[in-house]
Design a protein around this motif. Structure first.
Motif, mmCIF file in Angstrom:
data_model
loop_
_atom_site.group_PDB
_atom_site.id
_atom_site.type_symbol
_atom_site.label_atom_id
_atom_site.label_comp_id
_atom_site.label_asym_id
_atom_site.label_seq_id
_atom_site.Cartn_x
_atom_site.Cartn_y
_atom_site.Cartn_z
ATOM 1 N N SER A 74 0.817 -1.210 0.000
ATOM 2 C CA SER A 74 0.000 0.000 0.000
ATOM 3 C C SER A 74 0.856 1.268 0.000
ATOM 4 O O SER A 74 0.321 2.377 -0.043
ATOM 5 N N VAL A 75 2.171 1.115 0.037
ATOM 6 C CA VAL A 75 3.040 2.286 -0.171
ATOM 7 C C VAL A 75 2.960 2.652 -1.651
ATOM 8 O O VAL A 75 3.249 1.812 -2.511
ATOM 9 N N PRO A 76 2.515 3.879 -1.969
ATOM 10 C CA PRO A 76 2.338 4.227 -3.378
ATOM 11 C C PRO A 76 3.666 4.232 -4.139
ATOM 12 O O PRO A 76 4.674 4.706 -3.605
ATOM 13 N N ALA A 77 3.648 3.709 -5.366
ATOM 14 C CA ALA A 77 4.875 3.631 -6.162
ATOM 15 C C ALA A 77 5.474 5.018 -6.356
ATOM 16 O O ALA A 77 6.698 5.180 -6.378
ATOM 17 N N ASP A 78 4.604 6.034 -6.485
ATOM 18 C CA ASP A 78 5.128 7.394 -6.712
ATOM 19 C C ASP A 78 5.206 8.186 -5.408
ATOM 20 O O ASP A 78 5.288 9.404 -5.418
ATOM 21 N N GLY A 79 5.161 7.484 -4.269
ATOM 22 C CA GLY A 79 5.237 8.154 -2.960
ATOM 23 C C GLY A 79 6.556 8.882 -2.768
ATOM 24 O O GLY A 79 7.568 8.530 -3.376
ATOM 25 N N ALA A 80 6.515 9.899 -1.903
ATOM 26 C CA ALA A 80 7.688 10.755 -1.697
ATOM 27 C C ALA A 80 8.802 10.018 -0.956
ATOM 28 O O ALA A 80 8.604 8.937 -0.402
ATOM 29 N N TYR A 81 9.965 10.604 -0.977
ATOM 30 C CA TYR A 81 11.130 10.119 -0.236
ATOM 31 C C TYR A 81 11.576 11.196 0.739
ATOM 32 O O TYR A 81 11.302 12.356 0.490
ATOM 33 N N PRO A 82 12.309 10.901 1.783
ATOM 34 C CA PRO A 82 12.685 9.567 2.254
ATOM 35 C C PRO A 82 11.498 8.811 2.863
ATOM 36 O O PRO A 82 10.547 9.425 3.326
ATOM 37 N N ARG A 83 11.597 7.498 2.842
ATOM 38 C CA ARG A 83 10.564 6.647 3.435
ATOM 39 C C ARG A 83 11.124 5.954 4.678
ATOM 40 O O ARG A 83 12.335 5.830 4.808
ATOM 41 N N TYR A 84 10.215 5.499 5.523
ATOM 42 C CA TYR A 84 10.659 4.994 6.833
ATOM 43 C C TYR A 84 10.026 3.650 7.200
ATOM 44 O O TYR A 84 8.905 3.338 6.791
ATOM 45 N N ILE A 85 10.775 2.903 8.006
ATOM 46 C CA ILE A 85 10.245 1.705 8.661
ATOM 47 C C ILE A 85 10.243 1.974 10.166
ATOM 48 O O ILE A 85 11.247 2.440 10.705
ATOM 49 N N ALA A 86 9.123 1.714 10.828
ATOM 50 C CA ALA A 86 9.098 1.829 12.283
ATOM 51 C C ALA A 86 8.802 0.453 12.861
ATOM 52 O O ALA A 86 7.769 -0.148 12.560
ATOM 53 N N ALA A 87 9.738 -0.059 13.652
ATOM 54 C CA ALA A 87 9.521 -1.354 14.305
ATOM 55 C C ALA A 87 8.943 -1.092 15.683
ATOM 56 O O ALA A 87 9.506 -0.352 16.483
ATOM 57 N N ASN A 88 7.801 -1.712 15.922
ATOM 58 C CA ASN A 88 7.054 -1.452 17.149
ATOM 59 C C ASN A 88 7.468 -2.443 18.240
ATOM 60 O O ASN A 88 7.094 -3.610 18.205
#
Ligand SMILES: Cc1cc2nc3c(=O)[nH]c(=O)nc-3n(C[C@H](O)[C@H](O)[C@H](O)COP(=O)(O)O)c2cc1C
Ligand code: SF4
Ligand code: FES
Lengths: 429, 163
Positions: A74-88
């Motif tokens: 569901s992360v859009p292919a044209d989504g902005a950068y930088p992108r993040y991962i958050a580990a809960n």
């Protein structure tokens, strides 16, 4: 009762479990660690990774059971950068301690999972969100992140490819609501950790309005073995048709041997209790259990043999949640137990929306009066209707808080009524 | 007033991230390590370092249960009162601790050594009943174990003072 050795069930996340120490990077590597990273980074496309995870049937271990691949896609292919991962790794739901166990057993499993998730959504930074009582976990992670960096698995140009990704540990100031995915984002940004109602979802607009994937640490740790061994292998690990993988079940409450056990997804509750948790503590008989943490519905003797997977527990009228099983005995008053749970939720409400802020103290007050001999028959329908209102709250904390109360009324209404008739708690001598 | 050395440390921390306020909790925890709690002056100076208004920082300080806006003891004892510890007799832990220390929940001993607070599930339910003192966890509590821990901390504190 027959004694069964734990090695009889395949250990994936706990394959390097040793008494009182963590697995080193070398031990992790010798057991297949970082093979998935070498296999896919720079070679597989994000779509190929998502397909593999999708076919494996991996569902989120943070409580909601949302398919991991769907979230990533569901992360859009044209989504902005930088992108993040958050580990809960907030893990504040009473009864839950699997994420701590996992980090203390094999921290690189979480780290490799995060790097792979980062590669899949083209993220450049990951945060591991750790609660204050897990300071030892935070310290372990910081040390092992450094080891991963030195080995070339983390940082600039991972394994000589053009993929760069780094991870930092973020220490929380404490509060249960910070574990809710959107509140967690606010917490990471240094804002007051109120939840944010989607849409937009965090995968579209998360940290600083950039695409962000929030995953539980157990979910992430499942990713490397799936990519290494394939989706079919993963599905075959499960006990029940239609479910997949293994699950870290935490068992606590009135049992002989409380602990965290890695077992095939769908292992029966009776087996978890009798074989692994050592059965009921001496002198106590089984009465009820919460199958997935404090925000799930009670199950009873009728569900003693329920298969502990997402579908079967849902069919029994509860939720697998985090897989945190709390076992109650015949001498524990469930009105008092639910009063305790309600106090927890009332205290941990962020206070943002009225149903939760006002409704939980109201529920608590009714339960307190019933437990202390001041209850009236009219309180029972009042409890029921207040629980319904809680489902209109802004985030999932309030419906979660209503769930054990509803469970009490569904399965133990007689016990509640007995308090009202006797004008005292029948369990108190 | 924060010392120049501490401010330098905090500036270093803040510079590590892209957004200064990411480190708001870290900064407050660090200040508390040196100064015990977040005084009004510390709040103002920390807010300035973080590029926030004191009110914005207050919003966080009052939200998190590990940030103290008033003085606490050298050792903050948090007793878990959630479901599993409750089932395993957390009330007797509270009774024993408060009578041993001669204070109620939320209070600090006159010598400034101990503060006792209730806390939600610590994530050590397999070792219920549990408590946390500063950053250390103590599980499977019995009156004897609590006595031992408190005695050891008193010794440690008098040792620190003699240093
Ligand atoms: C009040 C509340 C507290 C939560 N706490 C946690 C938590 O401590 N850890 C966690 O992984 N998920 C927690 N969740 C679930 C998260 O919102 C989110 O669904 C999860 O982290 C996503 O990870 P997953 O898809 O890998 O399961 C919580 C949810 C709510 C409503
Ligand atoms: S339901 Fe409770 S925790 Fe969630 S936003 Fe409303 S007040 Fe906050
Ligand atoms: S209930 Fe006390 S540590 Fe979990």
């Amino acid at each position: 009762m027959t004694r069964v050795k734990l090695v009889e069930t395949p250990q994936v996340l706990f394959r390097n479990r040793r008494p009182n120490r963590i697995a080193t990077l070398e031990e992790y590597r010798q057991s297949g660690g970082y093979e998935a990273l070498v296999k896919v980074v720079g070679r597989w496309s994000p779509a190929e990774i998502c397909r593999c995870i999708d076919e494996s049937g991996l569902k989120g271990r943070g409580g909601a059971g949302f398919p991991a691949s769907k979230k990533w896609m569901s992360v859009p292919a044209d989504g902005a950068y930088p992108r993040y991962i958050a580990a809960n790794a907030d893990e504040m739901e009473p009864g839950t301690f699997k994420d701590r166990m996992l980090i203390h057993v094999d921290p690189h499993a979480v780290i490799e999972g995060m790097i792979l998730a980062g590669y899949t959504i083209s993220a450049s930074k990951g945060y591991i969100f750790v609660r204050p009582s897990y300071e030892s976990s935070a310290a372990i992670l910081e040390q092992e992140l450094e080891n991963a960096r030195r080995a070339g698995y983390l940082g600039e140009n991972i394994l000589g490819t053009d993929f760069s990704f780094d991870i930092v540990v973020h220490r929380s100031g404490g509060r249960y609501i910070c574990g809710e995915a959107t509140a967690l984002l606010n917490a990471l940004m240094g804002k007051r950790p109120n939840p944010i109602k989607p849409p937009p979802f965090p995968t579209v607009k998360g940290l600083w309005d950039r695409p962000t994937v929030v995953n539980n640490v157990e979910t992430l740790a499942n990713v490397p073995p799936i990519l290494r061994n394939g989706p079919q292998w993963y599905r075959n690990l499960a006990e029940t048709e239609g479910s997949a993988g293994t699950k870290l079940y935490c068992v606590s409450g009135r049992v002989n041997n409380p602990g965290c056990f890695e077992l095939p997804m769908g292992t029966r509750f009776s087996e978890i209790l009798e074989r692994y948790a050592g059965g009921m503590a001496p002198g106590y008989a089984f009465k009820a259990f919460l199958p997935g943490g404090a925000s799930t519905c009670f199950l009873t003797k009728a569900h003693y043999h329920v298969a502990m997977d997402f579908d079967a527990v849902a069919a029994a009228g509860s939720r697998l949640g985090t897989g945190a099983v709390i076992v109650f005995d015949d001498r524990t008053c469930l009105v008092a137990a639910v009063l305790n749970l309600t106090e927890f939720f009332a205290r941990e409400s962020c206070g943002w929306c009225t149903p939760c802020r006002e409704g939980l103290p109201y529920l608590r007050d009714l339960l307190w009066r019933i437990e202390h001999g001041e209850g009236k028959e009219a309180f029972i329908p009042m409890l029921r209707s207040m629980c319904k209102h809680l489902w209109n709250a802004y985030c999932a904390l309030a419906p979660g808080a209503a769930t054990p109360v509803e469970g009490l009324l569904k399965h133990f209404e007689d016990e509640v009524r007995e308090h009202i008739i006797q004008k005292r708690c029948p369990f108190k001598v | 007033m924060l010392s120049d050395a501490l401010k330098e440390t905090l500036r270093g921390k803040i510079a590590q991230g892209e957004h200064p306020r990411e480190h708001a909790v870290d900064v407050m925890l660090e200040i508390q390590k040196r100064c015990g709690y977040m005084s009004d002056e510390a709040m103002e100076e920390a807010a300035t370092l973080l590029g926030m208004s004191p009110l914005e920082l207050e919003e966080l300080a009052t939200f998190y249960d590990h940030i103290y806006r008033e003085p606490v003891g050298k050792y903050v004892i948090r007793v878990c009162d959630s479901a599993v510890c409750w089932m395993h007799g957390h009330l007797s832990v509270v009774d024993h601790l408060t009578s041993l220390l001669g204070i109620g929940m939320g209070e600090t001993t006159p010598d400034g050594l101990f503060t006792v607070l209730p806390v939600c599930c610590l994530g050590y339910c397999d070792r219920a009943p549990a408590m946390m003192i500063n950053q250390r966890i103590f599980g499977q509590l019995t009156p004897e174990k609590i006595d031992r821990v408190i005695r050891r901390l008193r010794e440690e504190a008098s040792f620190d003072e003699a240093e």
